[in-house]
Design a protein around this motif. Structure first.
Motif, PDB file in Angstrom:
ATOM      1  N   ILE A   1       0.877  -1.170   0.000  1.00 36.43           N
ATOM      2  CA  ILE A   1       0.000   0.000   0.000  1.00 36.43           C
ATOM      3  C   ILE A   1       0.914   1.221   0.000  1.00 36.43           C
ATOM      4  CG2 ILE A   1      -1.763   1.313   1.254  1.00 36.43           C
ATOM      5  CD1 ILE A   1      -2.667  -1.326   2.520  1.00 36.43           C
ATOM      6  N   ALA A   2       0.690   2.116  -0.929  1.00 34.71           N
ATOM      7  CA  ALA A   2       1.519   3.325  -1.023  1.00 34.71           C
ATOM      8  C   ALA A   2       1.433   4.105   0.282  1.00 34.71           C
ATOM      9  CB  ALA A   2       1.051   4.198  -2.186  1.00 34.71           C
ATOM     10  N   GLY A   3       2.594   4.482   0.814  1.00 38.06           N
ATOM     11  CA  GLY A   3       2.643   5.269   2.048  1.00 38.06           C
ATOM     12  C   GLY A   3       2.731   4.446   3.310  1.00 38.06           C
ATOM     13  N   ILE A   4       2.456   3.156   3.237  1.00 36.50           N
ATOM     14  CA  ILE A   4       2.552   2.292   4.419  1.00 36.50           C
ATOM     15  C   ILE A   4       3.986   1.781   4.484  1.00 36.50           C
ATOM     16  CG2 ILE A   4       1.731   0.194   5.551  1.00 36.50           C
ATOM     17  CD1 ILE A   4      -0.345   2.427   5.483  1.00 36.50           C
ATOM     18  N   GLU A   5       4.786   2.392   5.379  1.00 37.40           N
ATOM     19  CA  GLU A   5       6.193   2.045   5.527  1.00 37.40           C
ATOM     20  C   GLU A   5       6.643   2.394   6.939  1.00 37.40           C
ATOM     21  OE1 GLU A   5       8.192   5.843   3.402  1.00 37.40           O
ATOM     22  OE2 GLU A   5       7.027   4.501   2.126  1.00 37.40           O
TER      23      GLU A   5
END
Length: 140
Positions: free
Chosen positions: A101-105
């Motif tokens: 998921i973009a941004g999940i880091e």
């Protein structure tokens, strides 16, 4: 006295580079815990529940910083798992059927809401609603 410096003793192989990569993520997560404490203090202002106060089957809204993000299949289905820490405790956030998921880091702050489940003694939010918070650029 053998003339070998510490970097030569540690080695420069693939395993060392692999482990060093995890070390930097861990250090970043530790640094972000300092920012999380302020997020935990602001939880009451955002109508969020502290993670340590979340009970089984309770519908909650929590905020914190992601410590780890991993891809771990569950029953043959991809599942993106993240550990959310708010300064009081941590919980697992799981998005079933997702590989990324973009941004999940790691290091990212978010607000998540959903129903708490207990899985092997840990609090878990499955497929929560979430809101990504802006990066704190001032901390480096």
């Amino acid at each position: 006295m053998s003339g070998v410096n510490d970097s030569e003793k540690r080695g420069n192989g693939r395993i060392r580079r692999f482990l060093d990569r995890f070390g930097s993520v861990t250090e970043e997560a530790r640094r972000s815990e300092e920012r999380v404490v302020s997020a935990a203090e602001q939880a009451a202002l955002r109508d969020c529940t502290r993670i340590c106060d979340c009970g089984d089957r309770q519908i909650v809204k929590v905020t914190g910083t992601l410590r780890t993000v991993t891809l771990r299949p569950r029953a043959g289905v991809p599942a993106l798992e993240a550990e959310l820490f708010d300064g009081s405790d941590s919980l697992d956030v799981v998005w079933l059927g997702r590989q990324a998921i973009a941004g999940i880091e790691p290091g990212r702050t978010l607000i998540a809401s959903g129903r708490i489940a207990m899985n092997r003694g840990r609090r878990v939010l499955f497929n929560p609603k979430y809101e990504l918070r802006p990066w704190d650029r001032s901390s480096g």
